[in-house]
Design a protein around this motif. Structure first.
Motif: not given
Length: 416
Positions: A108-111, A275-289
């Protein structure tokens, strides 16, 4: 033992070799043969033990050995968080890259349109979070009539996040005749009861109980006043070797605050929490990896899906009230036999948690005093419901017409 001795087929062996896998971890060595024999399995293993590969590899092999239509969901992996679901699907893609099987992750959290279109093109293996799965089932988008394998992953976290009722709804929908794989890092009574409802004569696999920490992780404690914790973190980050650091915060607000202060000190950091949006969470995780971001500040639930083999440094900005959480947190480093380092900041509020944690893991964690913010003046404090220091109000004095006075000590007991 090596992977060839487990009886794996060449396409999977080639994929594992490409991933740099040489020998199976203990849970893989114990679980894979039983799953290949289509037995139900109850797995108890802490994070970082190679649990995902332990079920993904044999599922891929079992499904690949049958000539089946590719537009039917034959394996369902149910997991509590989006991040963990994505990580599991990435593993299925990596181990099955030489096979014709199709896998898909939904959450969830995305279209829903993109996920819906992929489902229509046919899926063999579905990785899902409970809410989105039930939503798609209610819309008639997903049908599970041909399901052969059901995996419940991170069952204890399902309980923590309130998903157990959703899990029971899904169990009523899927076919009764199926192979069941049940994994949980801890086994509280509610989870044990759920396992007994799902599993039929399961093989039990227990590896590295939650009360243990990997010997490859160098653990340390830093006694520090709460007001100096961020300064201590910045001080540690002056060491360029700490190029990829996962920091655990107890609260969402705290995670944002830590990331913001690191930014102010010219240290690249992002926060990840519910509380972060799904896109924000994925971007943060991708940037960290990719090491574009040096520091990722996470809450416990948001960090559950963070799986980085090369991660070497974990910081407990504060200790959790649940001692087992310490094991899960530092288990994000030192994975699959590699070395790791954990730093835990302890102030007066954390002393009780530190004692509980050391009792759980059965050893004293070394204290580092050689840093500019060390303090020996820590006093254990109680907390209120908002996790803030609790200071009891003084009892009111007796009041007279001319002000306050101390009650007289009459020196005797009044008769009842």
């Amino acid at each position: 033992m090596n992977f060839e001795e487990l009886g794996l087929i060449k396409p999977i062996l080639d994929a594992l070799k490409a991933q740099g896998y040489e020998q199976p971890t203990p849970i893989q060595e114990k679980a894979i043969p039983s799953i290949l024999q289509k037995k139900d399995l109850l797995g108890s293993a802490q994070t970082g033990t190679g649990k995902t590969a332990a079920f993904a590899i044999p599922i891929l092999q079992n499904l690949s050995e049958k000539d089946q239509r590719t537009n039917q969901i034959k394996a369902l992996i149910l997991t509590p968080t989006r991040e963990l679901a994505i990580q599991i699907e990435e593993n299925f893609q990596a181990y099955g890259k030489h096979l014709k099987l199709k896998s898909l992750v939904i959450f969830g959290g995305v279209k829903q349109h993109a996920q819906e279109q992929q489902l229509k093109r046919g899926v063999d293996i579905l990785i899902a979070t409970p809410g989105r799965l039930l939503d798609f089932i209610s819309q008639g988008i997903i049908k599970l009539h041909h399901l052969q394998i059901f995996v419940l992953d991170e069952a204890d976290r399902m309980l923590d996040m309130g998903f157990v009722h959703d899990v029971k709804k899904i169990l009523k929908i899927i076919p009764a005749k199926r192979q069941n794989l049940f994994f949980s890092a801890t086994m509280p009574k509610e989870i044990a009861n759920l396992a007994s409802e799902i599993l039929v004569n399961p093989v039990k696999v227990e590896v590295a109980p939650v009360s243990s920490t990997a010997d490859t992780i160098q653990q340390s404690i830093y006694f520090v006043d709460n007001s100096n914790k961020t300064d201590l973190l910045i001080h540690l980050l002056e060491n360029p070797k700490l190029d990829q650091v996962l920091v655990f915060s107890r609260t969402k607000h705290g995670a944002d605050k830590i990331a913001r202060k690191l930014h102010q000190s010219k240290i690249s950091a992002e926060a990840i929490h519910g509380n972060k949006s799904q896109n924000a969470r994925q971007n943060a995780l991708s940037n960290f990896k990719s090491k574009k971001t040096r520091v990722l500040v996470a809450t416990d639930i948001a960090a559950r899906g963070i799986d980085i083999d090369e991660l070497k440094y974990v910081v407990n900005y504060e200790l959790s009230d649940v001692s087992e959480t310490y094991v899960h947190r530092i288990g994000r480093t030192g994975r699959a036999g590699s070395e790791g380092t954990s730093f835990s900041f302890v102030d007066g509020l954390d002393l009780a948690n530190l004692r509980s944690t050391e009792k759980l893991i059965g050893k004293k964690i070394p204290v580092v005093t050689d840093h500019p913010y060390h303090t020996d003046n820590l006093v254990e404090q109680k907390r209120d419901s908002n996790n803030k220091p609790f200071t009891p109000r003084p009892k009111p004095q007796a009041k007279t017409e001319i002000g306050f006075k101390k009650p007289k000590n009459k020196g005797f007991f009044r008769k009842k």
